[in-house]
Design a protein around this motif. Structure first.
Motif, PDB file in Angstrom:
ATOM      1  N   ILE A 193      19.851  -3.823  -8.210  1.00 52.30           N
ATOM      2  CA  ILE A 193      20.043  -2.677  -7.315  1.00 52.30           C
ATOM      3  C   ILE A 193      21.521  -2.328  -7.198  1.00 52.30           C
ATOM      4  N   LEU A 194      22.366  -3.341  -7.111  1.00 48.05           N
ATOM      5  CA  LEU A 194      23.801  -3.092  -7.015  1.00 48.05           C
ATOM      6  C   LEU A 194      24.311  -2.356  -8.258  1.00 48.05           C
ATOM      7  N   ALA A 195      23.843  -2.756  -9.441  1.00 49.97           N
ATOM      8  CA  ALA A 195      24.260  -2.080 -10.672  1.00 49.97           C
ATOM      9  C   ALA A 195      23.892  -0.603 -10.637  1.00 49.97           C
ATOM     10  N   ILE A 196      22.753  -0.286 -10.051  1.00 48.48           N
ATOM     11  CA  ILE A 196      22.329   1.110  -9.944  1.00 48.48           C
ATOM     12  C   ILE A 196      23.216   1.869  -8.962  1.00 48.48           C
ATOM     13  N   LEU A 197      23.445   1.289  -7.788  1.00 52.77           N
ATOM     14  CA  LEU A 197      24.232   1.982  -6.771  1.00 52.77           C
ATOM     15  C   LEU A 197      25.683   2.198  -7.198  1.00 52.77           C
ATOM     16  N   LEU A 198      26.186   1.359  -8.099  1.00 53.87           N
ATOM     17  CA  LEU A 198      27.539   1.546  -8.615  1.00 53.87           C
ATOM     18  C   LEU A 198      27.633   2.724  -9.574  1.00 53.87           C
ATOM     19  N   ARG A 199      26.492   3.126 -10.125  1.00 58.93           N
ATOM     20  CA  ARG A 199      26.497   4.163 -11.156  1.00 58.93           C
ATOM     21  C   ARG A 199      25.842   5.472 -10.724  1.00 58.93           C
ATOM     22  N   GLY A 200      24.862   5.393  -9.834  1.00 55.52           N
ATOM     23  CA  GLY A 200      24.084   6.583  -9.509  1.00 55.52           C
ATOM     24  C   GLY A 200      23.722   6.657  -8.038  1.00 55.52           C
ATOM     25  N   ASP A 201      22.897   7.641  -7.714  1.00 57.42           N
ATOM     26  CA  ASP A 201      22.490   7.866  -6.331  1.00 57.42           C
ATOM     27  C   ASP A 201      20.985   7.743  -6.163  1.00 57.42           C
ATOM     28  N   VAL A 202      20.595   7.506  -4.922  1.00 59.65           N
ATOM     29  CA  VAL A 202      19.190   7.441  -4.532  1.00 59.65           C
ATOM     30  C   VAL A 202      18.955   8.484  -3.452  1.00 59.65           C
ATOM     31  N   GLY A 203      17.951   9.319  -3.645  1.00 54.52           N
ATOM     32  CA  GLY A 203      17.550  10.272  -2.616  1.00 54.52           C
ATOM     33  C   GLY A 203      16.506   9.662  -1.693  1.00 54.52           C
ATOM     34  N   LYS A 204      16.321  10.249  -0.541  1.00 55.63           N
ATOM     35  CA  LYS A 204      15.379   9.674   0.433  1.00 55.63           C
ATOM     36  C   LYS A 204      14.510  10.758   1.057  1.00 55.63           C
ATOM     37  N   ILE A 205      13.226  10.411   1.236  1.00 54.38           N
ATOM     38  CA  ILE A 205      12.273  11.255   1.954  1.00 54.38           C
ATOM     39  C   ILE A 205      12.018  10.597   3.300  1.00 54.38           C
ATOM     40  N   ASP A 206      12.261  11.306   4.370  1.00 58.43           N
ATOM     41  CA  ASP A 206      12.124  10.728   5.710  1.00 58.43           C
ATOM     42  C   ASP A 206      10.680  10.814   6.201  1.00 58.43           C
ATOM     43  N   GLU A 207       9.806  10.140   5.451  1.00 57.83           N
ATOM     44  CA  GLU A 207       8.402  10.039   5.822  1.00 57.83           C
ATOM     45  C   GLU A 207       7.930   8.624   5.526  1.00 57.83           C
ATOM     46  N   TYR A 208       6.990   8.128   6.326  1.00 59.82           N
ATOM     47  CA  TYR A 208       6.441   6.796   6.120  1.00 59.82           C
ATOM     48  C   TYR A 208       5.326   6.869   5.080  1.00 59.82           C
ATOM     49  N   LEU A 209       5.684   6.528   3.837  1.00 59.00           N
ATOM     50  CA  LEU A 209       4.760   6.668   2.722  1.00 59.00           C
ATOM     51  C   LEU A 209       4.469   5.353   2.020  1.00 59.00           C
ATOM     52  N   PHE A 210       4.947   4.243   2.586  1.00 59.72           N
ATOM     53  CA  PHE A 210       4.818   2.942   1.915  1.00 59.72           C
ATOM     54  C   PHE A 210       4.629   1.870   2.976  1.00 59.72           C
ATOM     55  N   THR A 211       3.740   0.918   2.710  1.00 67.14           N
ATOM     56  CA  THR A 211       3.534  -0.221   3.603  1.00 67.14           C
ATOM     57  C   THR A 211       3.771  -1.497   2.826  1.00 67.14           C
ATOM     58  N   TYR A 212       4.699  -2.310   3.331  1.00 64.70           N
ATOM     59  CA  TYR A 212       5.118  -3.536   2.651  1.00 64.70           C
ATOM     60  C   TYR A 212       4.484  -4.750   3.319  1.00 64.70           C
ATOM     61  N   LEU A 253       0.841  -1.193   0.000  1.00 66.78           N
ATOM     62  CA  LEU A 253       0.000   0.000   0.000  1.00 66.78           C
ATOM     63  C   LEU A 253       0.880   1.248   0.000  1.00 66.78           C
ATOM     64  N   HIS A 254       0.389   2.310  -0.620  1.00 73.05           N
ATOM     65  CA  HIS A 254       1.096   3.590  -0.663  1.00 73.05           C
ATOM     66  C   HIS A 254       0.228   4.688  -0.080  1.00 73.05           C
ATOM     67  N   GLU A 255       0.872   5.623   0.590  1.00 74.27           N
ATOM     68  CA  GLU A 255       0.168   6.810   1.047  1.00 74.27           C
ATOM     69  C   GLU A 255      -0.191   7.680  -0.161  1.00 74.27           C
ATOM     70  N   PRO A 256      -1.276   8.444  -0.084  1.00 76.03           N
ATOM     71  CA  PRO A 256      -1.701   9.247  -1.242  1.00 76.03           C
ATOM     72  C   PRO A 256      -0.624  10.160  -1.807  1.00 76.03           C
ATOM     73  N   SER A 257       0.282  10.645  -0.962  1.00 76.13           N
ATOM     74  CA  SER A 257       1.286  11.609  -1.421  1.00 76.13           C
ATOM     75  C   SER A 257       2.574  10.959  -1.916  1.00 76.13           C
ATOM     76  N   PHE A 258       2.650   9.639  -1.944  1.00 77.97           N
ATOM     77  CA  PHE A 258       3.898   8.950  -2.300  1.00 77.97           C
ATOM     78  C   PHE A 258       4.465   9.432  -3.634  1.00 77.97           C
ATOM     79  N   VAL A 259       3.666   9.412  -4.682  1.00 71.55           N
ATOM     80  CA  VAL A 259       4.174   9.783  -6.011  1.00 71.55           C
ATOM     81  C   VAL A 259       4.500  11.268  -6.073  1.00 71.55           C
ATOM     82  N   ARG A 260       3.604  12.091  -5.581  1.00 67.90           N
ATOM     83  CA  ARG A 260       3.831  13.538  -5.645  1.00 67.90           C
ATOM     84  C   ARG A 260       5.149  13.922  -4.979  1.00 67.90           C
ATOM     85  N   LYS A 261       5.435  13.360  -3.817  1.00 64.95           N
ATOM     86  CA  LYS A 261       6.633  13.750  -3.080  1.00 64.95           C
ATOM     87  C   LYS A 261       7.906  13.151  -3.676  1.00 64.95           C
ATOM     88  N   THR A 262       7.834  11.926  -4.171  1.00 67.74           N
ATOM     89  CA  THR A 262       9.037  11.330  -4.763  1.00 67.74           C
ATOM     90  C   THR A 262       9.337  11.944  -6.132  1.00 67.74           C
TER      91      THR A 262
END
Length: 218
Positions: free
Chosen positions: A199-218, A100-109
């Motif tokens: 994921i490793l291939a991505i981290l070797l080449r680029g960066d990931v930003g993070k939003i410190d909000e709980y916007l996703f439920t796994y 599940l995703h919070e309503p603002s997940f896409v807008r904020k990311t």
């Protein structure tokens, strides 16, 4: 031109197999996202239940939903990868059938990625739930996703090895660098932890930003 069409298109990849019990809640959750410019691709991997029939009901009500079904399964990794290859959006995220995703997940990311073009993906904090939707404590959750901007390569690799970095899979991703660098999930198959090399291939080449909000439920 409508206000929605001025926003970057985001593709929601919805891989499903045998997800009938979750379908109504999942579709309602995705349609409640407060970001209007979406394409939602439902990919049914030979479900033995009524998942696809429910998906068609929602597609009949919302033109943003496209339903694709198959009789021979691709497997989890194959289905995930097919969805990513099929995406037409500038950005993409996987919406598993029981998450599940919070309503603002896409807008904020999207905002994070639009303001930080060096980032290939945007992640958020997340909650963990069981198959009945009840909250579950997950000790490894805190700190398992990090903003990698400014990290040295060795620190990135050390962070990746600590795990569970597999949760990066559910980020919002910028598709252009993934396609430019030919980082394709569909080539990895459907073995356990198939997402880790991706994921490793991505981290070797680029960066990931993070939003410190709980916007996703796994």
């Amino acid at each position: 031109m409508s206000a929605a069409s001025k926003l970057p298109l985001v593709t929601v990849g919805m891989p499903v197999r045998g997800g009938e019990r979750y379908m109504h809640e999942r579709f309602r959750n995705l349609l409640a996202l407060d970001y209007p410019n979406l394409e939602i691709i439902y990919s049914d991997d030979a479900s033995p239940d009524r998942s696809r029939e429910i998906a068609r009901e929602y597609a009949a009500q919302d033109a943003r939903i496209r339903v694709v079904t198959r009789e021979q399964p691709l497997g989890v990794g194959g289905n995930f990868g097919w969805l990513m290859d099929e995406a037409k959006g500038k950005y993409f995220f996987l919406a598993a059938q029981d998450d599940l995703h919070e309503p603002s997940f896409v807008r904020k990311t999207v905002k994070l990625l639009e303001e930080n073009p060096e980032c290939w993906g945007a992640c958020v904090d997340w909650h963990f739930m069981d198959n009945d939707g009840k909250p579950v404590d997950y000790p490894k959750r805190d700190g398992c996703l990090a903003d990698t901007r400014g990290m040295s390569l060795s620190k990135k690799l050390g962070f990746f090895m600590q795990g569970p970095a597999g949760f990066y899979l559910y980020n919002l991703w910028r598709l252009e660098p993934l396609r430019r660098e030919r980082i394709r999930m569909v080539e990895l198959g459907s073995y356990p932890f198939f997402e880790y090399p991706w994921i490793l291939a991505i981290l070797l080449r680029g960066d990931v930003g993070k939003i410190d909000e709980y916007l996703f439920t796994y």
